[in-house]
Design an enzyme around this catalytic site. Structure first.
Site, short mmCIF file in Angstrom:
data_model
loop_
_atom_site.label_atom_id
_atom_site.label_comp_id
_atom_site.label_asym_id
_atom_site.label_seq_id
_atom_site.Cartn_x
_atom_site.Cartn_y
_atom_site.Cartn_z
N ASP A 1 0.75 -1.50 0.05
CA ASP A 1 -0.03 -0.19 -0.06
C ASP A 1 0.93 1.28 0.00
O ASP A 1 1.98 1.24 0.65
CB ASP A 1 -1.12 -0.12 1.13
CG ASP A 1 -0.33 0.07 2.73
OD1 ASP A 1 0.63 -0.78 2.69
OD2 ASP A 1 -0.77 0.81 3.47
N GLU B 1 -0.17 -0.81 6.03
CA GLU B 1 0.90 -0.47 6.65
C GLU B 1 1.00 1.46 6.71
O GLU B 1 1.16 1.90 7.97
CB GLU B 1 2.53 -0.59 6.09
CG GLU B 1 3.57 -0.46 7.20
CD GLU B 1 4.09 1.04 6.98
OE1 GLU B 1 4.94 1.39 8.24
OE2 GLU B 1 3.78 1.79 6.15
#
Length: 383
Positions: A76, A141
């Site tokens: 991500d 994250e």
């Protein structure tokens, strides 16, 4: 185009803004399965925030008795910000002046690509490698991190999976590749403090109790408090206010309460419970009527010098000629979760000056050396 750069560009093209993965992990899984990895998908989170996690393992000839080296990373990326401020499409890799531009170029799709290609080369050269290799990849994250690495770690812990070494691909370098790696991170403890008063007309302060005035002396004490002196590996713990809000918006009304957001970045010289107790003691000493809600973002972790730091330092020196510096500065990372099941966790990746910024980029000259350093770690620890 070399394989590392090609894979990096493939990943950048995927608009994987947290918690979206947009097929990044499927690309990795295909390549890892071709090497003999066993891949497990762990999906977590509510329907409106589904997180994709990948745990992939390839056992060495020593099986579970051998050492296991894991790579941890996130597919991500943070949002782009204003598109009109980018020099090119953030999700279309672009080369200018020796740099590869795109969201995630530095944080951290180049690192992921580098380790995948490093493993491909390592396995080709050492098909009978003794130790085991694993990948822990998440799409959560950069967000709340409630359903990402922490969920994988919980699952691994529940079934007794042992990790001996973990390299986290965070962009740790500063001026040149390899000049800094992170062998620990500070903990993060946040508080939301609400001090209560009595609302009233600003012309009649004797009929009200101004919570801003009441809180000010306590805040001064908190600002001036020395929480600890740090230690060999960590700087002293810091306390910072991030937001203060009080009032109705009117200029003639004493507010009924004031809310203060604050955060500790704390070392291993302090504990969350100890910091909480000291804050409450200060607030109580000032006689405040208050509520205080706490959020522990993560505890500090530290990897002392050992096999992993020595192998990484040697690999960096061999590839770049740079003598690396061990550091615990910066924000939190998923290393805080992995450290609960792995005694040696170190973060290493490309320079971080452009991360989260408009025109994020990585210097192309660092891409192959990064991959080579990762391969050097594999060769030194599990061949």
């Amino acid at each position: 185009m070399n394989p590392t750069l090609a894979l990096t560009e493939d990943l950048i093209r995927r608009r994987s803004v947290t918690p979206a993965d947009e097929g990044c992990q499927a690309v990795l899984e295909t390549r890892l399965k071709a090497l003999g990895f066993t891949c497990e998908n762990i999906v977590s989170g509510p329907d409106d925030f589904r997180v994709t996690n990948l745990w992939a393992v390839k056992r060495g000839t020593q099986g579970t008795a051998g050492k296991l080296l894991a790579f941890a990373g996130h597919t991500d990326v943070v949002p782009t910000g204003p598109l009109d401020q980018w020099s090119s499409d953030p999700f279309e890799p672009s080369h200018r002046d020796g740099k590869l531009y795109g969201r995630g170029a530095a944080d951290m799709k180049t690192s992921i690509a580098g380790f995948v290609v490093a493993v491909e080369e390592f396995v080709a050269k050492h098909p009978e490698h003794k130790g085991s290799i694993a990948f822990l990849i998440t799409s959560d994250e950069e967000g709340p991190a409630h359903d990402g690495t922490v969920k994988v770690v919980e699952a691994l812990k529940a079934r007794g999976e042992r990790l001996d070494y973990c390299v986290v691909g965070e962009p740790t370098s500063v001026d040149t590749l390899g000049d800094m790696v992170k062998n620990g991170r500070r903990g993060s403890l946040s508080g939301k403090l609400t001090v209560k008063g009595v609302q009233g007309h600003i012309a009649y302060p004797h009929l009200a109790r101004n919570p801003i005035h009441l809180a000010a002396p306590a805040l001064t004490t908190l600002v001036n408090e020395v929480w600890d002196a740090g230690n060999e590996y960590f700087p002293p713990t810091t306390w910072q206010m991030s937001n203060i809000h009080g009032g109705t918006g009117a200029t003639n009304v004493i507010p009924g309460h004031v809310t203060i957001d604050f955060n500790f970045r704390f070392s291993t010289a302090s504990t969350p419970d100890g910091l909480k107790s000291r804050v409450h003691a200060i607030l109580d000493q000032h006689g405040l009527d208050y509520t205080l809600d706490w959020t522990l973002g993560g505890e500090p972790f530290l990897t002392p010098r050992g096999d992993l730091s020595e192998a990484l330092g040697a690999a960096i020196a061999a590839e770049t000629g740079v003598k690396t510096e061990l550091s615990t500065t910066g924000g939190t990372s998923d290393g805080r979760f992995i450290a609960k099941i792995c005694p040696q966790v170190i973060e290493f990746g490309p320079p971080n000056a452009s991360i989260h910024k408009i025109d994020e980029h990585v210097e192309v000259r660092f891409v192959e050396p990064l991959k080579n350093v990762y391969r050097g770690v594999l060769e030194r620890l599990i061949a």
